[in-house]
Scaffold this active site. Structure first.
Site, PDB file in Angstrom:
ATOM      1  N   GLU A   1      12.593  39.154  23.570  1.00 51.55           N
ATOM      2  CA  GLU A   1      12.740  40.008  22.376  1.00 51.55           C
ATOM      3  C   GLU A   1      14.193  40.443  22.235  1.00 51.55           C
ATOM      4  O   GLU A   1      14.743  40.504  21.134  1.00 51.55           O
ATOM      5  CB  GLU A   1      11.819  41.232  22.458  1.00 51.55           C
TER       6      GLU A   1
ATOM      7  N   TRP B   1      12.802  40.516  -1.501  1.00 49.29           N
ATOM      8  CA  TRP B   1      12.908  41.015  -0.120  1.00 49.29           C
ATOM      9  C   TRP B   1      14.050  42.013   0.045  1.00 49.29           C
ATOM     10  O   TRP B   1      14.002  42.902   0.892  1.00 49.29           O
ATOM     11  CB  TRP B   1      13.065  39.852   0.874  1.00 49.29           C
TER      12      TRP B   1
ATOM     13  N   TRP C   1      11.474  36.645  -8.816  1.00 50.90           N
ATOM     14  CA  TRP C   1      10.922  37.912  -8.317  1.00 50.90           C
ATOM     15  C   TRP C   1      10.445  38.767  -9.482  1.00 50.90           C
ATOM     16  O   TRP C   1      10.982  38.693 -10.581  1.00 50.90           O
ATOM     17  CB  TRP C   1      11.998  38.689  -7.522  1.00 50.90           C
TER      18      TRP C   1
ATOM     19  N   TRP D   1      13.992  40.347   7.428  1.00 46.57           N
ATOM     20  CA  TRP D   1      13.491  40.285   6.043  1.00 46.57           C
ATOM     21  C   TRP D   1      13.578  38.857   5.524  1.00 46.57           C
ATOM     22  O   TRP D   1      12.671  38.361   4.877  1.00 46.57           O
ATOM     23  CB  TRP D   1      14.239  41.266   5.135  1.00 46.57           C
TER      24      TRP D   1
ATOM     25  N   TRP E   1      15.854  37.764  20.527  1.00 51.48           N
ATOM     26  CA  TRP E   1      15.785  37.780  19.064  1.00 51.48           C
ATOM     27  C   TRP E   1      16.900  38.661  18.499  1.00 51.48           C
ATOM     28  O   TRP E   1      17.488  38.360  17.457  1.00 51.48           O
ATOM     29  CB  TRP E   1      14.423  38.295  18.572  1.00 51.48           C
TER      30      TRP E   1
ATOM     31  N   ASN F   1       6.469  46.557  15.191  1.00 46.60           N
ATOM     32  CA  ASN F   1       6.960  45.260  14.718  1.00 46.60           C
ATOM     33  C   ASN F   1       5.899  44.457  13.964  1.00 46.60           C
ATOM     34  O   ASN F   1       6.171  43.898  12.903  1.00 46.60           O
ATOM     35  CB  ASN F   1       7.487  44.439  15.897  1.00 46.60           C
TER      36      ASN F   1
END
Ligand code: FAD
Length: 391
Positions: A195, A279, A226, A302, A198, A261
């Site tokens: 993690e 987003w 959008w 995102w 990441w 998360n």
């Protein structure tokens, strides 16, 4: 961090006032900070910056061809093959206080909210500073067993909640790395390091793509159709969409400044796919409300959920918030905590109150009907996705 521009005016003056021989600082990796640091190096005596934030420098982890990675797994494999990050240095025993320097007082900046004081939930949840960070790390390591599976469960307290402390440098990734590596190696420890991996991946993406917060990495999304849907967006921010797991997450965020998360992925996917909202609007709301708001992690995640980022889930993979709730909040404890007005619903309906019989629904009148029918929202998302130019 100092406001853009302020560092460049204040630091050279301060260095002069205290007759500094050298100025050292830890690097940030976002475009504006990189540029600012370059300029500062010309203006400050003996200027030198260091890596205090990441395990590896963003330019150190490269493919065989010498280019940055765009996929996480090979990125992390290559990072793990590099020499271990150095041991963290101990903090100095004392620091000399500066005297005779003109300065604002911190309280003079009136940063704390009052009238209304909206920060009560944040104060109850967090202890900012190094002590709070290290206490949290120690407590997490004592209970790390089960992290690999538990980390996906918002109804459990299984993750470290170190993200704001990491963001503000109150604990470093290197300190965490060495605290974990010196324990017996376990599956849970490895998963936790991944993690942190990441986090490294997101930072190297931002470093190599400074427009990550505003421009889709996948250029096919540049003209994506959008929807404006302002009223729907507002209901999403307030946790009033009528989808319990989404509302629970958005209320946890508002109240504590943090969200689990798994639930971040669910609420983001709901906004982008079911409501069809850009987003970047969700990213901006997270930026304003998260205590761990972090340019690299926020924008990369995102984009990942939207399907336009690096190593992203394809756009057509649409998280169904009901199934996600039933899988990861099995008995609905998380939802009941954050959406108390539906707490009395039987487990069977806790993630889909609209399916409850009328007599049961009559008891939850205060809770809104769903903003969109999930099936219709899904179809609309897929239709919009099909309008993308092929890659
Ligand atoms: P743990 O599970 O204990 O993980 C340990 C650390 O690893 C975290 O503190 C974090 O630094 C890092 N980490 C874990 N997951 C990720 C991830 N997916 N991406 C990058 N780093 C990760 N994280 C932020 O720190 N700031 C943000 O602004 C942010 N925005 C996000 C937006 C969305 C839409 C999504 C889906 C995720 C976002 N994340 C962000 C990533 C992740 O949700 C949080 O880092 C994590 O929930 C923090 O809780 P924790 O410290 O208990 O995590």
């Amino acid at each position: 961090m100092l406001r853009r521009g302020a560092a460049e005016t204040v630091l050279p003056k301060l260095a002069k006032a205290v007759d500094a021989e050298a100025v050292f600082w830890n690097r940030c990796y976002e475009g504006t900070a990189v540029e600012r640091d370059k300029r500062l190096k010309d203006d400050l005596p003996g200027a030198e910056s260091f890596n205090g934030m990441l395990l590896f420098e963003p330019w150190e982890v490269k493919t065989g061809a010498g280019t940055p990675f765009k996929v996480f797994t090979p990125f992390w494999r290559a990072a793990r093959a590099l020499p271990e990050p150095g041991r963290p240095l101990p903090a100095p025993k004392s620091l000399k206080r500066l005297t005779g320097v003109e300065s604002d007082t911190l309280s003079g900046w009136k940063l704390l909210p009052h009238k209304p004081d909206w920060a009560g939930g944040l104060r109850a949840e967090w202890m900012p500073g190094e002590d709070g960070a290290h206490e949290r790390l120690a407590a997490f390591l004592r209970g790390i067993k089960g992290y690999r599976e538990g980390r996906d469960r918002p109804d459990r307290d299984a993750t470290s909640r170190l993200s704001p402390h990491l963001h503000f440098g109150e604990v470093s990734a290197r300190q965490i790395w060495h605290a974990i590596r010196h324990r017996e190696s376990t599956d849970d420890g490895e998963k936790f390091l991944a993690e942190l991996g990441w986090r490294e991946f997101c930072h190297q993406l931002l470093f190599h793509h400074p427009t990550l917060p505003t421009k889709p990495l996948d250029e096919r999304f540049a003209k994506f159709p959008w929807r404006d849907a302002d009223a729907a967006f507002k209901r999403w921010t307030k946790g009033r969409t009528g989808v319990p797991i989404v509302d629970a997450g958005m209320r946890q965020l508002w109240h504590t400044g943090w969200m689990h998360n798994r639930v971040r992925m669910i609420v983001a996917s709901y906004l982008i796919k079911y409501l069809g909202i850009d987003w970047r609007r969700g990213e901006a709301w997270f930026w304003d409300t998260l205590v761990d708001a972090d340019l690299a992690n926020n924008s990369a995640n995102w984009q990942w959920v939207a399907g336009c980022g690096a190593d992203a889930a394809p756009f057509f993979r649409i998280f169904n918030p009901v199934l996600q709730g039933e899988k990861f909040d099995k008995k609905g404890d998380y939802v009941r905590h954050w959406v108390p007005e539906i707490a009395k619903l039987p487990d069977k309906y806790i993630h889909k109150p609209w399916e409850a019989p009328d007599d049961i629904r009559a008891a939850i009148k205060d809770y809104p009907e769903p903003l969109v029918d999930l099936q219709e929202g899904r179809e609309r998302a897929l239709t919009a996705f099909r309008s993308l130019p092929s890659s």
